[in-house]
Design a protein around this motif. Structure first.
Motif, PDB file in Angstrom:
ATOM      1  N   MET A   1       0.796  -1.150  -0.347  1.00 29.93           N
ATOM      2  CA  MET A   1       0.297   0.094   0.428  1.00 29.93           C
ATOM      3  C   MET A   1       0.340   1.759   0.127  1.00 29.93           C
ATOM      4  O   MET A   1       0.415   1.852  -0.280  1.00 29.93           O
ATOM      5  N   GLY A   2       2.194   0.860   0.111  1.00 25.62           N
ATOM      6  CA  GLY A   2       3.268   2.269  -0.087  1.00 25.62           C
ATOM      7  C   GLY A   2       3.565   2.972   1.603  1.00 25.62           C
ATOM      8  O   GLY A   2       4.372   3.934   1.066  1.00 25.62           O
ATOM      9  N   PHE A   3       2.549   2.614   2.147  1.00 31.20           N
ATOM     10  CA  PHE A   3       3.312   3.147   3.521  1.00 31.20           C
ATOM     11  C   PHE A   3       2.669   1.480   4.905  1.00 31.20           C
ATOM     12  O   PHE A   3       2.873   0.112   4.700  1.00 31.20           O
ATOM     13  N   SER A   4       4.086   2.313   5.900  1.00 41.39           N
ATOM     14  CA  SER A   4       3.492   0.730   6.615  1.00 41.39           C
ATOM     15  C   SER A   4       2.751   1.718   8.051  1.00 41.39           C
ATOM     16  O   SER A   4       3.414   2.959   8.487  1.00 41.39           O
ATOM     17  N   PHE A   5       2.218   0.809   9.639  1.00 42.82           N
ATOM     18  CA  PHE A   5       1.185   1.488  10.700  1.00 42.82           C
ATOM     19  C   PHE A   5       2.274   0.580  11.190  1.00 42.82           C
ATOM     20  O   PHE A   5       1.382  -0.281  11.633  1.00 42.82           O
ATOM     21  N   HIS A   6       2.355   0.904  12.337  1.00 42.57           N
ATOM     22  CA  HIS A   6       2.795   0.404  13.872  1.00 42.57           C
ATOM     23  C   HIS A   6       2.196   1.510  14.848  1.00 42.57           C
ATOM     24  O   HIS A   6       1.925   2.804  15.337  1.00 42.57           O
ATOM     25  N   CYS A  74       2.111   5.061  13.952  1.00 42.82           N
ATOM     26  CA  CYS A  74       2.752   6.081  13.344  1.00 42.82           C
ATOM     27  C   CYS A  74       2.825   5.249  11.715  1.00 42.82           C
ATOM     28  O   CYS A  74       2.909   4.266  11.791  1.00 42.82           O
ATOM     29  N   ALA A  75       2.679   5.885  10.576  1.00 50.53           N
ATOM     30  CA  ALA A  75       3.018   5.706   9.592  1.00 50.53           C
ATOM     31  C   ALA A  75       4.361   6.206   8.493  1.00 50.53           C
ATOM     32  O   ALA A  75       4.728   6.987   8.336  1.00 50.53           O
ATOM     33  N   PHE A  76       4.908   4.998   8.223  1.00 47.34           N
ATOM     34  CA  PHE A  76       5.515   5.106   7.493  1.00 47.34           C
ATOM     35  C   PHE A  76       5.781   5.351   6.506  1.00 47.34           C
ATOM     36  O   PHE A  76       5.409   4.268   5.892  1.00 47.34           O
ATOM     37  N   ASN A  77       6.026   5.758   5.380  1.00 46.62           N
ATOM     38  CA  ASN A  77       6.296   5.935   4.082  1.00 46.62           C
ATOM     39  C   ASN A  77       8.072   5.337   3.345  1.00 46.62           C
ATOM     40  O   ASN A  77       8.471   6.980   3.349  1.00 46.62           O
ATOM     41  N   PRO A  78       8.700   5.523   2.286  1.00 44.85           N
ATOM     42  CA  PRO A  78       8.135   3.716   2.560  1.00 44.85           C
ATOM     43  C   PRO A  78       7.732   3.158   3.712  1.00 44.85           C
ATOM     44  O   PRO A  78       8.795   3.240   4.461  1.00 44.85           O
TER      45      PRO A  78
END
Length: 98
Positions: A1-6, A74-78
């Motif tokens: 999806m283009g991001f990760s969620f933590h 937190c959401a990270f891209n990439p």
């Protein structure tokens, strides 16, 4: 999806020097308190339940835990995979598996 969620927990009284020079990050505080120092400007901002901030310029920053543990979403891209390790600058290197 283009991001990760933590979910990230910053312990009370902690001091973390971080720099996501390869990632952008959006952070939402859902519990606790602390503050963030923007190293480029010298500005410090309080973080409490309900605070949202974005590190959209690969910002060098210091996170300070407050009087109680701070729970951050937190959401990270990439996307961050969990295999990254902070380097000497406090940054995550891009995942070698990407």
């Amino acid at each position: 999806m283009g991001f990760s969620f933590h979910e990230t927990i910053i312990p009370a009284g902690a001091e973390l020097n971080l720099w996501y020079k390869h990632h952008l990050e959006a952070v939402y505080c859902v519990a606790g308190n602390g503050k963030i120092l923007d190293k480029a400007t010298g500005e410090t901002h309080e973080i409490t339940d309900g605070t949202l901030y974005a590190l959209d310029k690969h910002d060098q920053h210091t996170l300070y835990g407050g009087t109680e543990d701070m729970r951050l979403i937190c959401a990270f891209n990439p996307p961050v995979t969990g295999r990254e390790v902070h380097d000497e600058d406090g940054a995550y290197l891009p995942d070698a598996g990407e």
